[in-house]
Design an enzyme around this catalytic site. Sequence first.
Site, PDB file in Angstrom:
ATOM      1  CD  GLN A 194     -39.518  13.906  -6.676  1.00 15.17           C
ATOM      2  OE1 GLN A 194     -39.562  14.959  -6.050  1.00 15.17           O
ATOM      3  NE2 GLN A 194     -40.404  12.941  -6.491  1.00 15.17           N
ATOM      4  CG  ASP A 195     -33.564  15.890  -4.121  1.00 16.58           C
ATOM      5  OD1 ASP A 195     -34.243  14.877  -3.887  1.00 16.58           O
ATOM      6  OD2 ASP A 195     -33.412  16.811  -3.305  1.00 16.58           O
TER       7      ASP A 195
END
Length: 218
Positions: A58-59
């Site tokens: 994701q991040d």
Amino acid sequence: MEWSDVFHEITTRHDFAAMHDFLEKEYTTEIVYPDRKNIYQAFDLTPFEQVKVVILGQDPYHGPNQAHGLAFSVQPDAKFPPSLRNMYKELQDDVGCIRKSPHLQDWAREGVLLLNTVLTVRQGEAHSHKNIGWETFTDEVIQAVSEHLTHVVFILWGKPAQQKIKLIDTSKHHIIQSPHPSPLSAYRGFFGSKPYSQANTYLQANGKQPVNWCESEV
């Protein structure tokens, strides 16, 4: 085809000026990870034509001395994040090797694109760079891999990653999906899913070299 060709195609279709301006300000006024020089490290270490496996994150990690541009990986002297620890536990159970370093650069050099869907984050603020434009960019990257390459394994852990299936031509690529390796979901089906051996079985069946998932010097 090289990543520079892919990026050229993407930037002719989309305007990232607003994201660029936002990041200029963020890197000037805030602590942002990874270091600027490492934002695109996944692409630097894994040339386009050599991509065999894509693992979506994701991040980036948002603590000091962690993120360096590869999804799930942290810098060599950092503590093991819980998700990575679980990935290694499954790796040992699946293919029998024990990794001691939390740094996944050797996977990247093996052809594993460790791609976060958002490539930057503000310190201590998960998802702080969500919806600034990175998702558009990385969706296009996924589509380019799907369109221009064949027999790539996409490993999609958790629902956010699995939403990207619509970007992938499943007639010529292989999808491996399971719950996320985070402590919240690892026991709901990640453990025992054997993603590493599954990926290699598919690659070898399609005339490609398997990935050496075990620790190697780089």
